[in-house]
Design a protein around this motif. Structure first.
Motif, PDB file in Angstrom:
ATOM      1  N   GLY D  48       0.804  -1.226   0.000  1.00  0.00           N
ATOM      2  CA  GLY D  48       0.000   0.000   0.000  1.00  0.00           C
ATOM      3  C   GLY D  48       0.830   1.265   0.000  1.00  0.00           C
ATOM      4  O   GLY D  48       0.737   2.094  -0.919  1.00  0.00           O
ATOM      5  N   PRO D  49       1.687   1.443   1.037  1.00  0.00           N
ATOM      6  CA  PRO D  49       2.458   2.694   1.086  1.00  0.00           C
ATOM      7  C   PRO D  49       3.249   2.949  -0.188  1.00  0.00           C
ATOM      8  O   PRO D  49       3.223   4.056  -0.741  1.00  0.00           O
ATOM      9  N   ALA D  50       3.886   1.895  -0.707  1.00  0.00           N
ATOM     10  CA  ALA D  50       4.662   2.080  -1.942  1.00  0.00           C
ATOM     11  C   ALA D  50       3.750   2.584  -3.059  1.00  0.00           C
ATOM     12  O   ALA D  50       4.088   3.528  -3.779  1.00  0.00           O
ATOM     13  N   SER D 110      -5.146  10.261   1.448  1.00  0.00           N
ATOM     14  CA  SER D 110      -4.412   9.026   1.750  1.00  0.00           C
ATOM     15  C   SER D 110      -5.116   8.147   2.804  1.00  0.00           C
ATOM     16  O   SER D 110      -5.121   6.927   2.637  1.00  0.00           O
ATOM     17  N   PRO D 111      -5.720   8.725   3.864  1.00  0.00           N
ATOM     18  CA  PRO D 111      -6.388   7.806   4.808  1.00  0.00           C
ATOM     19  C   PRO D 111      -7.446   6.959   4.116  1.00  0.00           C
ATOM     20  O   PRO D 111      -7.474   5.728   4.250  1.00  0.00           O
ATOM     21  N   LEU D 112      -8.271   7.600   3.316  1.00  0.00           N
ATOM     22  CA  LEU D 112      -9.308   6.862   2.593  1.00  0.00           C
ATOM     23  C   LEU D 112      -8.681   5.756   1.754  1.00  0.00           C
ATOM     24  O   LEU D 112      -9.046   4.578   1.841  1.00  0.00           O
ATOM     25  N   LEU D 113      -7.677   6.148   0.963  1.00  0.00           N
ATOM     26  CA  LEU D 113      -7.028   5.168   0.097  1.00  0.00           C
ATOM     27  C   LEU D 113      -6.419   4.061   0.947  1.00  0.00           C
ATOM     28  O   LEU D 113      -6.497   2.879   0.607  1.00  0.00           O
ATOM     29  N   PHE D 116      -8.886   1.533   1.697  1.00  0.00           N
ATOM     30  CA  PHE D 116      -9.136   0.647   0.558  1.00  0.00           C
ATOM     31  C   PHE D 116      -8.096  -0.464   0.512  1.00  0.00           C
ATOM     32  O   PHE D 116      -8.406  -1.614   0.237  1.00  0.00           O
ATOM     33  N   MET D 117      -6.840  -0.118   0.763  1.00  0.00           N
ATOM     34  CA  MET D 117      -5.778  -1.123   0.706  1.00  0.00           C
ATOM     35  C   MET D 117      -5.641  -1.844   2.033  1.00  0.00           C
ATOM     36  O   MET D 117      -4.580  -2.377   2.330  1.00  0.00           O
ATOM     37  N   ASN D 118      -6.618  -1.963   2.795  1.00  0.00           N
ATOM     38  CA  ASN D 118      -6.708  -2.130   4.237  1.00  0.00           C
ATOM     39  C   ASN D 118      -5.354  -2.098   4.955  1.00  0.00           C
ATOM     40  O   ASN D 118      -4.832  -3.058   5.469  1.00  0.00           O
ATOM     41  N   MET D 119      -4.793  -0.911   5.019  1.00  0.00           N
ATOM     42  CA  MET D 119      -3.579  -0.697   5.800  1.00  0.00           C
ATOM     43  C   MET D 119      -3.977  -0.445   7.254  1.00  0.00           C
ATOM     44  O   MET D 119      -5.084   0.008   7.544  1.00  0.00           O
ATOM     45  N   SER D 120      -3.048  -0.749   8.169  1.00  0.00           N
ATOM     46  CA  SER D 120      -3.349  -0.536   9.585  1.00  0.00           C
ATOM     47  C   SER D 120      -3.351   0.971   9.883  1.00  0.00           C
ATOM     48  O   SER D 120      -2.776   1.761   9.140  1.00  0.00           O
ATOM     49  N   GLU D 121      -4.015   1.325  10.995  1.00  0.00           N
ATOM     50  CA  GLU D 121      -4.122   2.755  11.340  1.00  0.00           C
ATOM     51  C   GLU D 121      -2.736   3.388  11.346  1.00  0.00           C
ATOM     52  O   GLU D 121      -2.494   4.439  10.770  1.00  0.00           O
ATOM     53  N   ILE D 122      -1.807   2.692  12.023  1.00  0.00           N
ATOM     54  CA  ILE D 122      -0.475   3.301  12.168  1.00  0.00           C
ATOM     55  C   ILE D 122       0.185   3.473  10.810  1.00  0.00           C
ATOM     56  O   ILE D 122       0.750   4.527  10.497  1.00  0.00           O
ATOM     57  N   ILE D 124      -1.322   3.934   8.000  1.00  0.00           N
ATOM     58  CA  ILE D 124      -1.973   5.065   7.325  1.00  0.00           C
ATOM     59  C   ILE D 124      -1.399   6.371   7.854  1.00  0.00           C
ATOM     60  O   ILE D 124      -0.983   7.257   7.096  1.00  0.00           O
ATOM     61  N   GLY D 125      -1.345   6.470   9.186  1.00  0.00           N
ATOM     62  CA  GLY D 125      -0.828   7.705   9.779  1.00  0.00           C
ATOM     63  C   GLY D 125       0.582   7.987   9.276  1.00  0.00           C
ATOM     64  O   GLY D 125       0.889   9.080   8.795  1.00  0.00           O
ATOM     65  N   ALA D 126       1.426   6.967   9.303  1.00  0.00           N
ATOM     66  CA  ALA D 126       2.817   7.159   8.889  1.00  0.00           C
ATOM     67  C   ALA D 126       2.866   7.590   7.424  1.00  0.00           C
ATOM     68  O   ALA D 126       3.551   8.549   7.061  1.00  0.00           O
TER      69      ALA D 126
END
Ligand code: HEM
Ligand SMILES: Nc1ncnc2c1ncn2[C@@H]1O[C@H](COP(=O)(O)OP(=O)(O)OP(=O)(O)O)[C@@H](O)[C@H]1O
Ligand SMILES: Nc1ncnc2c1ncn2[C@@H]1O[C@H](COP(=O)(O)OP(=O)(O)OP(=O)(O)O)[C@@H](O)[C@H]1O
Ligand SMILES: [Mg+2]
Ligand SMILES: [Mg+2]
Lengths: 216, 256, 219, 219, 216
Positions: D48-50, D110-113, D116-122, D124-126
């Motif tokens: 996701g982040p990438a 980015s939080p919304l996205l 979608f990529m079900n990333m963890s809260e942390i 997403i925040g990072a």
């Protein structure tokens, strides 16, 4: 060959620019379109060139090659912009347009060298188009008219940015084209130095509303 | 001569929108009334019929989800038809119609997505999976938004109508993908059980409220659509008048 | 027509340099993903084809929005619209030139990147083949977006938004074809055929729609 | 100066929707990914982040090359060069406006996205934080490229070679910072600090270099 | 205030375009630059506007505001291109330039409405610039000269694409600026209708001098 425009009227955006313009041009006749800024000269030329669909009326060609759908297919259009790529050299630009446009039936364009010669700039065809001065660029755009044969020339302020000498030179080109039985339609603010031309003066319709979102 | 020919043409042109406005004014009350009625019946039905033995109460989501999903696709089809109208018959109202439909379609699609994922949590144990059906619907949603953005970008309707119509038509390829995604790719989502060639395979117990709700949603769509079209027409008239006013004002200024 | 093709190529080399941008972006994508999946090599090789395809898809969006805008800005578009030769062909040739200058380099670069993702030879071959067959479709779809956005100031993002959803089927079948090639049971040909079909389909639809859009956008 | 900022924003909005377009673009990009790598959720959450960072890079590349060319083509650049206000500021403000219309929407979306990529809260925040800190760097780097593109009529290729290699480190630090945040052992702050340093560095170097290039461009 | 050019010479590419041009312009004096296409008018103006570094010589301003580094900072430059965004409305364009440029010491620009009025197009300031006709665009570009005060005007073929009425209108504007003690430098092919102006005629070097590769 005769070019016939019947009851042309055109819109820009939602406004009617001109209404019910009709004329007939026979071979080797020239029409000069004059009028104040914003009166619709360029719009009219774009309609004739088939680049803008007229609201009403139509343009047709009689006695031309039978297989063409619209007169624009046998027309040159020289607009406010020169249709040349800054990155390519003049020669490359010209030879591209020559090969891309081909010749209309009943004539053939001259070679690149001759065309550049004819507009009086024989020695700088090797420069990138972007390096030329405004007037030189305009002249090269005129050379474009010579490299491929089209019986009809539609010219929008051809002499903008040209010096006196080039003006005369341009008048010669147009005369030569007319003598070969061509048709020329030019919008301009300065006299083109052509004799015996028809003139169409656009008053400018002041945008009478022609759009259907009005209630009567 | 030119003057009155122009006058005639102007009349014939503005006939459409004006007649439409009159029609809309007469139609809207009835449409909205019917919509309200069907929703009343539909909701009552969907909450009185007992839940499914395995899905339990959550099955009631279906009564919102499925019609919304159907409408999301139907709305795009309507837009595609309107696009044809713009390109082929050059009907001034066609463009208005497709422009007005886009936001409504986006809303229905969004509803289908939300209810779907609400339903997905209990059924599949997750809000969202990237399977073909779900994603294709999500893409439909994106396409609605994209079209709305395009319509806003090309503000001058005279020029933009045909262009966006072409895009609508090209985008239509997505609808069959949505419809048959369940057959083409193996997905979590269940295959069509109502709209099938060989009759519905779903218990009439669920079918009845579903049908009623579907009709209600369809009526709702048409109500909103007609209203939106009316607003769009009025908006264009206002802008046209404003431009004219500006122009004539300038002319007086120049006259004196 | 060939004149147009070579002229566009020349332009893309002299002015745009679009090819390089595309390839470099492509490489960037491939270079960044591993940080996501971590050191796990066989996972990397598993998602390799998908990454390559995604990279190619995104890379071919670069420069797409200027496909017709540049022509319009200097007035060339007017002349192209006036010619006897159907606008259809003109658009088609421009697409071909654009693909040759941006898509083709991606195809050529893909084996190298495949090695980075340590994909098997067969996977690399399959990816290259599918890219070769599939990327033209993206260009053709993109032409529609570019034509629609021809009168917009900065089409970039909008064009991509309009194009990407339509390009998804290409991506799906491209990737699935590659995986079919890797995992023996699944047959390789059918998805490849579908991919070819999609490309041919858009090779027709794309220019038609783009030409229509250009005609109506001209004013 | 604010005038310039708002004018550039307005221009990007005229291109349709402005920020909305930006968000929409990233949603589209994200929606495309699963078709490639498949619905496997925890793989998605890992890359996701990438993906988000790549999306950011793509978005900035899409409009960036025209940043100064557009000004040059209609002659505005001449007037900007003539003013008393240092060209430096002008460039800086243009970069800011460009970032506000391409980078910022991503940060906001980015939080919304991420969901979608079900990333963890942390995660997403990072991601959001690193994007906020890092994306300006891409814009500033791109500005140099854009300026060079104006000064060298045939510099397109040079631009691509200039921009992307410089941008890659940014991406890498950004992404690795996020993963550092996710996997406990690795510390989050150092890479973030480096990222900030890079951004500040380019926030100074970028406009200076771009301004210099533009001065020589004018002919 | 006086503008002084001393021994200017400039290159384009490798060729020396003009050599050793000097002149002095006092307040409320106008210089008209004439010459055939490609003779270097635009090049000279760009040198004066500080957009092109002269090969030799320099331009300086006497009696102007002390803090300026180069006369260009108190100059308007109206080139072949209009420096307006097609997508923004005329009003937006003008107000942007007004706020971005500010006023030079010793004067203030007029409001948008007045400026548009002054160029005779009061009623279309709300249209996107791209919708205007060539001449209307050129006129609006002139309105740009009015919205922010600059003592020196550098104009490259200002009257290109203008109709007769607009020519007169432009002459009025220039006269007014001169009476207010301004300085005007204009390159043109057509008479500007200004009386008592100095004239500089460029012959055009034909690219011989200063070309290192020619002397054998
Ligand atoms: C966000 C998630 C979902 C989306 C986007 C979605 C989308 C759709 C669409 C587009 C249809 C219309 C299909 C057609 O007309 O052929 C549909 C129908 C349907 N959906 Fe969903 N769905 C979602 C989640 C679910 C879930 C979780 C369930 C229940 C487990 C479900 C059950 C159904 C049923 C029963 C139908 C009716 C099928 C028929 O009778 O034709 N959906 N959905
Ligand atoms: N960017 C450039 N690079 C190289 N040479 C150039 C460039 N621009 C102009 N030249 C050359 O410099 C010479 C002078 O150009 P310039 O534009 O000053 O002429 P001009 O007097 O303005 O002509 P015109 O009346 O047509 O505007 C021309 O011969 C042209 O070929
Ligand atoms: N793309 C456009 N969209 C909307 N309106 C336009 C567009 N182009 C021109 N117009 C309007 O149409 C009218 C006529 O424009 P046109 O360019 O035909 O005038 P013109 O006679 O060529 O003027 P000029 O002598 O300045 O070239 C103008 O009032 C202009 O505002
Ligand atoms: Mg005109
Ligand atoms: Mg000049």
């Amino acid at each position: 060959m005769r070019l016939i425009a019947e009851g042309l009227s055109a819109k820009r955006g939602e406004d009617l620019i001109f209404n019910d313009i009709s004329f007939v041009l026979d071979a080797s006749e020239a029409l000069v379109v004059t009028g104040p800024n914003g009166s619709g000269k360029s719009t009219l030329l774009r309609v004739l060139a088939g680049l803008l669909r007229p609201e009403r009326g139509h343009v047709k060609l009689e006695g031309g090659p039978p297989e063409i759908a619209h007169p624009s297919e046998v027309s040159h259009y020289l607009g406010h912009r020169n249709a040349m790529k800054r990155e390519l050299t003049v020669a490359e630009n010209l030879s591209f347009w020559q090969r891309f446009m081909g010749n209309s039936p009943g004539g053939a364009g001259v070679g690149i060298a001759d065309a550049v010669e004819a507009v009086g700039l024989p020695d700088i065809a090797h420069l990138p188009f972007g390096y030329l001065s405004a007037g030189q660029q305009r002249r090269m755009a005129m050379a474009k008219l010579l490299v491929s044969h089209r019986p009809i020339w539609i010219l929008d302020e051809p002499t903008a940015a040209l010096d006196a000498g080039a003006d005369r030179l341009f008048a010669e080109l147009v005369k030569a084209h007319l003598e070969k039985g061509g048709i020329v339609i030019a919008a301009t603010h300065q006299p083109l130095g052509l004799n015996r031309t028809r003139e169409l003066h656009m008053k400018g319709f002041e945008h009478l509303a022609g759009d259907h979102w009005h209630d009567a | 001569m030119s003057e009155n020919s122009l006058a005639i043409r102007k009349f014939s042109d503005l006939a459409n929108p004006t007649r439409f406005l009159a029609l809309a004014d007469r139609l809207l009350p009835w449409l909205s009334g019917l919509t309200a009625l069907f929703f009343a019946v539909g909701l009552w039905l969907s909450f009185t019929t007992e839940g499914d033995y395995q899905q339990g109460e959550t099955v009631r989501i279906m009564y919102v989800h499925v019609p919304a999903a159907w409408l999301s696709m139907m709305c795009y089809s309507v837009m595609a038809l309107a696009a044809l109208g713009t390109l082929v018959w050059r009907h001034p109202l066609a463009d208005v119609s497709s422009r007005a439909a886009a936001p409504i379609g986006a809303c229905f699609t969004f509803l289908a997505l939300v209810t779907g994922s609400l339903w997905g949590k209990p059924m599949w144990g997750t809000w969202w999976v990237w399977d073909a059906r779900l994603t294709s619907v999500f893409v439909l949603f994106l396409m609605y938004l994209g079209l709305m953005a395009l319509n806003r970008a090309l503000d001058d309707p005279a020029r933009s109508s045909k262009v966006s119509a072409i895009l609508v038509l090209v985008g239509f390829v997505n609808i069959p993908i949505i419809k048959f995604s369940v057959e083409w790719w193996n997905t979590l989502h269940q295959p069509a059980s109502v709209m099938r060639l060989d009759g519905p395979t779903i218990d009439p117990e669920f079918l009845r409220p579903l049908i009623v709700m579907a009709i209600a949603f369809t009526l709702l769509f048409f109500t909103l659509h007609v209203a939106a079209m009316r607003n769009e027409i009025l908006r264009r008239r206002v802008t046209a008048l404003r431009r004219l006013a500006a122009r004539s004002a300038g002319r007086e200024a120049r006259a004196k | 027509m060939m004149a147009l093709f070579f002229r566009d190529l020349k332009l893309s080399i002299r002015a745009g340099g679009g090819a390089m941008i595309g390839v470099l972006f492509f490489m960037t994508v491939v270079a960044v993903i591993p940080f996501g999946v971590g050191p796990d090599l066989n996972l990397l090789s598993r998602i390799g084809p998908a990454i390559l395809w995604i990279g190619a898809l995104l890379a071919s969006l670069l420069g797409l929005d200027r496909l017709f805008q540049a022509e319009r800005d200097d007035g060339s578009l007017d002349l192209m619209l006036m010619q006897e030769t159907p606008l259809l062909f003109t658009v088609f040739v421009k697409c071909a030139a654009h693909w040759a200058s941006t898509g083709l380099p991606l195809v050529i670069a893909s084996p190298l990147l495949g090695l980075f993702m340590n994909m098997s030879e067969i996977a690399i071959g399959a990816t290259m083949l599918t890219l070769l067959v599939g990327t033209p479709a993206i260009t053709f779809i993109g032409a529609v977006g570019a034509a629609v956005a021809v009168s917009l100031p900065r089409g970039g993002l909008l064009v991509s938004i309009l194009v990407l959803p339509l390009a998804i089927p290409v991506l799906i079948f491209g990737v699935s074809a590659v995986y079919a090639a890797i995992e023996d049971p699944a047959p390789f040909l059918p998805p490849l055929m579908i991919l070819t079909a999609i490309t041919l389909f858009f090779a027709v639809i794309g220019p038609v729609a783009a030409a229509a859009a250009l005609r109506h956008a001209s004013d």
